[in-house]
Structure formats: C-alpha cells, structure tokens
Scaffold this active site. Sequence first.
Site: not given
Length: 394
Positions: A145-146
Amino acid sequence: MIKMSTYALVATSLVAVFSGSGCSGNVKKPTADTPKLQKASLDTRTASTTASVRKASYRSTASSDSPTQASLDQDFDTWERIFHGFKLPNHTNNAQVQRFVNQYGRNPRQLGMLSERASVFLHMIVHEVDRRNLPTELALLPFVESAFNPDVFSHAGAAGLWQFIPDTGKRYGLQQAKDYDARMDPFAATGAALNYLEKLNADFNGDWLLALAAYNCGEGRVQREIDRNRSKGLPTDFWSLSLPKETREYVPRLLAFKELTRNAKRYGIALADTPNEAKLAQLRIDKPVNLRQAAMQAGLDADSLTALNPYFRTGITTPRYSNRIILPREHAQRLTQVIAALPAASPRAGSSKAHQYNTLATTQTGKKAAKGTQYTRVKTKLRSAQLYKRKVNA
C-alpha cells in the site's frame, strides 16, 4: 487501497487505545511533574490527569481469553513472530506471484532499506493482528500500500500506511480536516484497516484472497465478478475472477513480499533488526505542541516527530481532534519532560502554505499512475527509506 462501497460502520473500536476513539478526549492539563513511562499496555478504563506515556499497543473490548501471541519473549524477533503467524495457503509457485518475487528479488538492497522503514511500525501492527488472531500476512500489507510511509498520498487521494480514500476513511472513523488527517495516524489507521479487512473476510466466507481483492477494488466489484462466474458455471476463487489489472497484481504482490521476507537469506535480503518490543510510545496531552520545536529541544532531529505524527498536518498538534502524540520509545521520557514544559503553541507557528499541510515528509506516490491507482511501486518509495528511519531514530 480501499474503494468506496456500502457497508455498516464498524469503527466503534477504531483504536481502543484512548477511550476507543483515537480522538481528543477530556484530559486535564499536564503538571510540571515528570510522567512515568508505563510498561503496561494501555487500558481505556484508566485516565491520567497528567501527560503520560504508555506502551504503544492496543486494548479493546475483546474477551480476555481471545487467542493471542503477544506474550512472546522480548528477545523473539518481530519478523519471526510474523512468520510464525502466517495462515494463508502457500501460493509461491503461482506464476503471478513468482513474477513479483523475481522483480522485487532483483533489488535485495532496496528491500533491506524498505524493511528499515517497516521496522518502526511492525511491532505495533503485528501485535494488533495477533490480538485479533488474524493472519500475520496482513501485517505486510503496508509494503504494497504505502511502503510503510504514513505520510504518503496517492494520485487518487488515498493516504497513510493503509491508503484510505477520504470517504472510506470517514466511514471507519478517520476524521479529516484542513490541519488534521487521521488516515495518516499509524495507530488509528491500523485499527480501521483491520476492522475493514475483518468485515471483508466475513463477507467472503473466510476467503482472505477475496477479502484482500475487495480491499483493493471494492467488495461490490469482487461480488459482481463472483456472481458472473457462478452464472457461467466457472470457479469463483480469486485467481479465476476477471478483476481490474491493479487488483490482479495486488494480491500477488503481497504474497511475493511474504515469500521474500520469510526466505530473506535465500534472496540476499538483510532484514532490519526488529526485536520483539515496541519502538513507539504515545503521549497524552491536551495542549497544542510544536513538534519540530519539541524535537529540537530534546536534542533530536527536527523532523523526527513530524515523521511519526504526519496526521497533524501543520506540525502543530490539534487537541480538538486528537490528544495523542506518537514518540520514539527510546526517547519518550526526555520528550515527555520537554513537551510538558513547552508553552502552548500557536497554530500560526505551523506551515504558512495555504493548504497548511506539513510538507516536511509528505510525498505523492507514483509518477504516472493511472486514475484509480492507489498502490505504488517499490522503486518509487524506497528512495527516502533510509532518511525516514534516520529521522525517527535520531
């Protein structure tokens, strides 16, 4: 990434660290006395009348006999703790998974750097995953995701470790305002993301791959593809569905990170040292604090606190939204003393930019991401990993 869809709000225990809300509570102003560092986990039944540092872990309304692995010895490595809790079937030989194993495996040094950033948050995340008796593969999801950067935006407007889009974040109790964004609070966002993932897992009858796909593209889209295949007499497992390209890659990416971390030595990856102990602490205080000023007065890198608390978008805490400050645990006592002695900060002391965002660490993910793309590629997020770790541990 989390897509918008219709579901009931289940964020009543968003983060049960502070009265189950993660938002500002009614606490008295701190005295000049130096608070003690608490070794016990946070308990929402107790409220301190002074600024107090507590262990950066969760407690909720779950029964005391819920399965947990949080009692592992302190010298037990957090990575081993994650590997011990893997529950998803082994898909390493799947061609799509192998594609990303090979792609990411060509850059072992970069993956080692990425694990440095992850090491700051891993203990906190795996502790909560364990407490809920969930597959510890979920603790690796922020890799996809990040890249474990809490201060990151996507072109589609998703933010934080778990990449919530604004509306879904609000549905799961993550407040957003001009100078505050709970999607970027590592603790609050972790609680919200796991709430959502548990809900999705229930929706898809315990199939975690379908739940993960729904986390990426929305449960409505996944259900439509299941219904379409079922009407044609086709299989309805994740690998058989005609999902968006991003989602078809999303789950294999996570499974590739599972393989690469579990067999790091085989791929020449040096994972960051991660003892089984909290690296973060949380401080309750009800006055606005200039995080850069507090860090500098404590002798730390000026950006060390803004890197951990990007949800305060001006670099000034906003008690009306949250009375919690995340601290590096090794410096928590010193920082607590400094913060207690600081006068209340003026909001004007924050960023002078019109949007009032703290741009010290903020990055926008992806270079030419297509509309709707909310995950980012490893290469675009590794360049600041060492700098981020240096700031946090300064």
